[in-house]
Design an enzyme around this catalytic site. Structure first.
Site, short mmCIF file in Angstrom:
data_model
loop_
_atom_site.label_atom_id
_atom_site.label_comp_id
_atom_site.label_asym_id
_atom_site.label_seq_id
_atom_site.Cartn_x
_atom_site.Cartn_y
_atom_site.Cartn_z
N SER A 42 0.83 -1.20 0.00
CA SER A 42 0.00 0.00 0.00
C SER A 42 0.88 1.26 0.00
O SER A 42 1.71 1.44 -0.88
CB SER A 42 -0.97 -0.06 1.19
N ASP A 156 -5.69 -3.64 -2.80
CA ASP A 156 -4.68 -3.38 -1.78
C ASP A 156 -4.08 -4.67 -1.20
O ASP A 156 -4.79 -5.57 -0.76
CB ASP A 156 -5.32 -2.58 -0.65
#
Length: 316
Positions: A42, A156
């Site tokens: 991320s 993600d």
């Protein structure tokens, strides 16, 4: 000539709190320590990629320049995609700085974590366009749309591997630093009017001051409805982000228990909201302080590993 142990750096997820990773890298540089392998999830992917392309100074300058309204200006709302923020403006900012850089062309081995939306499998992005890989790695479900990459829809990586220690280990790192942005449980709770609430329920305090339809505010009515909240309660957007953060924290705890790092760096950033990108200066300082506190442990770990690499030390 003595060989040095291979050092891996795992930069974890944490949305805005990821600016603390910049401080961690600054502290390592000041100590003359350079990771040999870097993995990011991320926001950790963004910092890792900028570091290994020599763009960390540019990223830091941009992060420190962010203000309340500059953050809002990057949020391009879309109600017909897989996320309520299109992400085009953020991706373009990265593209302006990184160009068409490919993952395999950076200065050290780099892996970016993503999740296959169809299978739930963990995906290690190791080649291809760096900016596209970053966008996939930070595509928070429901917030940013999934990214089509390598014939898969990716979201993600924090859903499966929030702090990629295992990746550094698989790539041969003999000493691993894990940078965990979710360990500060106490800092997350703010007491107000006798009601505890988690830090980061809302984007920014200023959003409570604006906008009704036709008010001429700098943010439109849709923005207000998404980010605003009744007094004392979380907004819809803030609830989504906080819920994802809780899931990531529980996964991270499980993964770290099974795959412990050699050095665990835990900046005290819990009091800062997940979306408070405008607090970069404070976050960078907190990351630097955390790495400084862990530096004796890191130097001991490197010294012990060096003995084994060079054939010395105790044997069993």
């Amino acid at each position: 000539m003595k060989s040095k142990p291979s050092l891996g750096l795992a930069l974890g997820a944490g949305v805005a709190r990821g600016w603390a990773h910049i401080g961690i890298l600054r502290s390592l540089k000041r100590a003359g320590i350079e990771p040999d392998i870097v993995a990011g999830t991320s926001i950790g992917s963004v910092v890792a990629g900028c570091h290994l392309t020599g763009k960390l100074d540019d990223l830091e300058k941009w992060a420190r320049s962010l203000t309340t309204w500059r953050v809002i200006s990057y949020l391009d709302f879309r109600v017909s995609s897989g996320g309520i923020i299109g992400g085009g403006k953020l991706k373009q900012e990265l593209r302006n700085n990184l160009g068409q850089t490919r993952i395999e062309d950076v200065s050290k081995p780099l892996r970016l974590m993503a999740t296959d939306l169809t299978t739930g499998h963990e995906v290690w992005l190791r080649e291809g366009d760096l900016v596209d890989a970053m966008a996939a790695s930070y595509a928070l479900p429901g917030i940013f749309p999934p990214v089509a990459l390598q014939d898969r829809w990716l979201v993600d990586g924090a859903l499966v591997n929030p702090i990629p220690v295992s990746v550094c280990r698989a790539l041969g790192a003999q000493v691993i630093i894990a940078c965990n942005l979710g360990a500060d449980m106490i800092g997350r709770t703010q007491i107000g009017n006798s009601v505890p609430r988690a830090a980061g329920f809302d984007l920014l305090d200023e959003l409570d001051k604006g906008a009704t339809p036709g008010s001429g505010s700098r943010m439109d009515w849709l923005t207000k409805r998404i980010f605003g909240r009744p007094a004392g309660s979380p907004s819809m957007f803030g609830t989504m982000v906080s819920a994802l953060a809780i899931v990531q924290d529980r996964i991270a705890r499980s993964r770290l228990a099974g795959e412990p790092p050699d050095v665990h760096v835990t900046p005290r950033v819990g009091h800062i909201g997940m979306l408070e990108f405008q607090r970069a200066s404070e976050l960078i300082d907190l990351g630097e302080a955390a790495m400084e506190a862990a530096m004796p442990e890191l130097k001991d770990a490197l010294a012990i590993a060096s003995l084994h690499v060079n054939g010395g030390g105790l044997r069993t």
